[in-house]
Write a protein that holds these residues in place. Structure first.
Motif, PDB file in Angstrom:
ATOM      1  N   VAL A  95      -5.746 -46.422  14.987  1.00 30.16           N
ATOM      2  CA  VAL A  95      -5.062 -46.054  13.748  1.00 30.16           C
ATOM      3  C   VAL A  95      -6.004 -46.154  12.552  1.00 30.16           C
ATOM      4  O   VAL A  95      -5.855 -45.414  11.573  1.00 30.16           O
ATOM      5  CB  VAL A  95      -3.778 -46.883  13.512  1.00 30.16           C
ATOM      6  CG1 VAL A  95      -2.734 -46.555  14.553  1.00 30.16           C
ATOM      7  CG2 VAL A  95      -4.049 -48.358  13.464  1.00 30.16           C
ATOM      8  N   LYS A  96      -6.998 -47.022  12.637  1.00 29.55           N
ATOM      9  CA  LYS A  96      -7.997 -47.073  11.563  1.00 29.55           C
ATOM     10  C   LYS A  96      -8.836 -45.796  11.542  1.00 29.55           C
ATOM     11  O   LYS A  96      -9.154 -45.266  10.475  1.00 29.55           O
ATOM     12  CB  LYS A  96      -8.898 -48.297  11.729  1.00 29.55           C
ATOM     13  CG  LYS A  96      -8.210 -49.606  11.356  1.00 29.55           C
ATOM     14  CD  LYS A  96      -9.147 -50.796  11.531  1.00 29.55           C
ATOM     15  CE  LYS A  96      -8.480 -52.083  11.071  1.00 29.55           C
ATOM     16  NZ  LYS A  96      -9.362 -53.269  11.274  1.00 29.55           N
ATOM     17  N   ARG A  97      -9.175 -45.303  12.720  1.00 33.41           N
ATOM     18  CA  ARG A  97      -9.893 -44.025  12.798  1.00 33.41           C
ATOM     19  C   ARG A  97      -9.013 -42.882  12.296  1.00 33.41           C
ATOM     20  O   ARG A  97      -9.484 -41.976  11.607  1.00 33.41           O
ATOM     21  CB  ARG A  97     -10.344 -43.769  14.232  1.00 33.41           C
ATOM     22  CG  ARG A  97     -11.500 -44.646  14.682  1.00 33.41           C
ATOM     23  CD  ARG A  97     -11.712 -44.573  16.192  1.00 33.41           C
ATOM     24  NE  ARG A  97     -11.952 -43.209  16.669  1.00 33.41           N
ATOM     25  CZ  ARG A  97     -11.930 -42.853  17.951  1.00 33.41           C
ATOM     26  NH1 ARG A  97     -11.659 -43.770  18.893  1.00 33.41           N
ATOM     27  NH2 ARG A  97     -12.173 -41.608  18.312  1.00 33.41           N
ATOM     28  N   ALA A  98      -7.729 -42.926  12.638  1.00 32.03           N
ATOM     29  CA  ALA A  98      -6.793 -41.907  12.165  1.00 32.03           C
ATOM     30  C   ALA A  98      -6.713 -41.930  10.641  1.00 32.03           C
ATOM     31  O   ALA A  98      -6.744 -40.877   9.987  1.00 32.03           O
ATOM     32  CB  ALA A  98      -5.409 -42.134  12.770  1.00 32.03           C
ATOM     33  N   ARG A  99      -6.615 -43.129  10.078  1.00 31.60           N
ATOM     34  CA  ARG A  99      -6.565 -43.241   8.615  1.00 31.60           C
ATOM     35  C   ARG A  99      -7.783 -42.592   7.984  1.00 31.60           C
ATOM     36  O   ARG A  99      -7.664 -41.859   6.987  1.00 31.60           O
ATOM     37  CB  ARG A  99      -6.488 -44.716   8.203  1.00 31.60           C
ATOM     38  CG  ARG A  99      -6.532 -44.938   6.694  1.00 31.60           C
ATOM     39  CD  ARG A  99      -6.493 -46.402   6.318  1.00 31.60           C
ATOM     40  NE  ARG A  99      -7.640 -47.134   6.829  1.00 31.60           N
ATOM     41  CZ  ARG A  99      -7.907 -48.415   6.530  1.00 31.60           C
ATOM     42  NH1 ARG A  99      -7.083 -49.095   5.732  1.00 31.60           N
ATOM     43  NH2 ARG A  99      -8.966 -49.013   7.048  1.00 31.60           N
ATOM     44  N   SER A 100      -8.954 -42.829   8.542  1.00 30.11           N
ATOM     45  CA  SER A 100     -10.182 -42.255   8.005  1.00 30.11           C
ATOM     46  C   SER A 100     -10.147 -40.727   8.035  1.00 30.11           C
ATOM     47  O   SER A 100     -10.562 -40.059   7.073  1.00 30.11           O
ATOM     48  CB  SER A 100     -11.384 -42.770   8.805  1.00 30.11           C
ATOM     49  OG  SER A 100     -12.573 -42.200   8.340  1.00 30.11           O
ATOM     50  N   GLN A 101      -9.628 -40.169   9.118  1.00 31.41           N
ATOM     51  CA  GLN A 101      -9.540 -38.707   9.215  1.00 31.41           C
ATOM     52  C   GLN A 101      -8.552 -38.142   8.199  1.00 31.41           C
ATOM     53  O   GLN A 101      -8.817 -37.111   7.559  1.00 31.41           O
ATOM     54  CB  GLN A 101      -9.144 -38.285  10.629  1.00 31.41           C
ATOM     55  CG  GLN A 101     -10.192 -38.592  11.698  1.00 31.41           C
ATOM     56  CD  GLN A 101     -11.435 -37.723  11.571  1.00 31.41           C
ATOM     57  OE1 GLN A 101     -11.906 -37.418  10.482  1.00 31.41           O
ATOM     58  NE2 GLN A 101     -11.983 -37.317  12.703  1.00 31.41           N
ATOM     59  N   PHE A 102      -7.419 -38.787   8.040  1.00 26.89           N
ATOM     60  CA  PHE A 102      -6.441 -38.303   7.062  1.00 26.89           C
ATOM     61  C   PHE A 102      -7.008 -38.388   5.644  1.00 26.89           C
ATOM     62  O   PHE A 102      -6.821 -37.472   4.842  1.00 26.89           O
ATOM     63  CB  PHE A 102      -5.145 -39.110   7.158  1.00 26.89           C
ATOM     64  CG  PHE A 102      -4.387 -38.912   8.445  1.00 26.89           C
ATOM     65  CD1 PHE A 102      -4.268 -37.656   9.023  1.00 26.89           C
ATOM     66  CD2 PHE A 102      -3.776 -39.982   9.082  1.00 26.89           C
ATOM     67  CE1 PHE A 102      -3.569 -37.473  10.207  1.00 26.89           C
ATOM     68  CE2 PHE A 102      -3.077 -39.812  10.262  1.00 26.89           C
ATOM     69  CZ  PHE A 102      -2.973 -38.559  10.825  1.00 26.89           C
ATOM     70  N   GLU A 103      -7.684 -39.474   5.342  1.00 28.89           N
ATOM     71  CA  GLU A 103      -8.286 -39.619   4.014  1.00 28.89           C
ATOM     72  C   GLU A 103      -9.342 -38.541   3.776  1.00 28.89           C
ATOM     73  O   GLU A 103      -9.443 -37.998   2.665  1.00 28.89           O
ATOM     74  CB  GLU A 103      -8.900 -41.012   3.863  1.00 28.89           C
ATOM     75  CG  GLU A 103      -7.867 -42.119   3.749  1.00 28.89           C
ATOM     76  CD  GLU A 103      -8.457 -43.518   3.785  1.00 28.89           C
ATOM     77  OE1 GLU A 103      -7.752 -44.468   3.405  1.00 28.89           O
ATOM     78  OE2 GLU A 103      -9.631 -43.660   4.211  1.00 28.89           O
TER      79      GLU A 103
END
Length: 210
Positions: A95-103
């Protein structure tokens, strides 16, 4: 004659750009279809490995189109649903990687794909545990989901996730209004499986309301 040459030159320049856009659109649509199949048609015990395999394709698309928001959005969506299928503390890195992609997608174009990065990032913020375990933040979630609704006020996902956020906050009456609005969203012709699956999600949520 000169005008004809200029028009011909312009056409020759545009053709590869249009082909490039079509290739990206087709690749993103393929990931969307595979995601919907995994999320809504595969048995639960098969989803984790299927999402892991799909994330490899999504990550490759991000590398191929680093300046476009759409691949980042879908890599983030795949990562976050993979995390949901995986569960436990081991899902936190996903989910941290997902957050980075969304940002990253928001930095490129917050309105891309009807504000999907804002919707998806907002959903992470209310579902992920807060400090010291994770980065969850209900206030941040509300801000992002509200921004997404201003971009896509009638969408099935933007309304569903805002309703789910409200339900998480204990606002059942208001949540019901947005769940029902999500059910009224116009169908997406290229995403029938995702639409049907989301409607099932909504009906399950509505069934829990008093």
């Amino acid at each position: 004659m000169k005008k004809g040459l200029v028009s011909l030159f312009a056409s020759l320049v545009l053709l590869p750009l249009l082909a490039h856009a079509d290739a990206l659109d087709d690749a993103v649509l393929g990931i969307q279809h595979q995601w919907a199949h995994i999320q809504y048609q595969l048995p639960e015990n098969q989803r984790e490995k299927a999402f892991e395999a799909l994330e490899g394709k999504a990550a490759a698309l991000v590398s191929q189109y680093p300046d476009r928001a759409e691949p980042k959005i879908w890599d983030g969506i795949v990562l976050s649903t993979w995390a949901g299928a995986k569960g436990g503390l081991g899902a936190l890195s996903l989910v941290k990687r997902a957050r980075s992609q969304f940002e990253g997608a928001i930095a490129i174009d917050p309105a891309s794909m009807d504000g999907s990065a804002l919707t998806s990032l907002g959903s992470l913020y209310y579902q992920v545990p807060g400090w010291p375990i994770g980065f969850g933040d209900d206030d941040k979630a509300g801000e992002l989901l509200t921004r997404a609704l201003t971009i896509n006020p009638d969408g099935i996902d933007s309304n569903y996730f805002y309703a789910d956020y409200l339900l998480d906050q204990g606002e059942e009456t208001k949540a019901r209004q947005y769940f029902e609005k999500a059910l009224q969203a116009r169908p997406r012709p290229q995403r029938p499986v995702a639409d049907e699956g989301r409607r099932q999600d909504i009906h399950k949520k509505l069934a829990t309301l008093s």
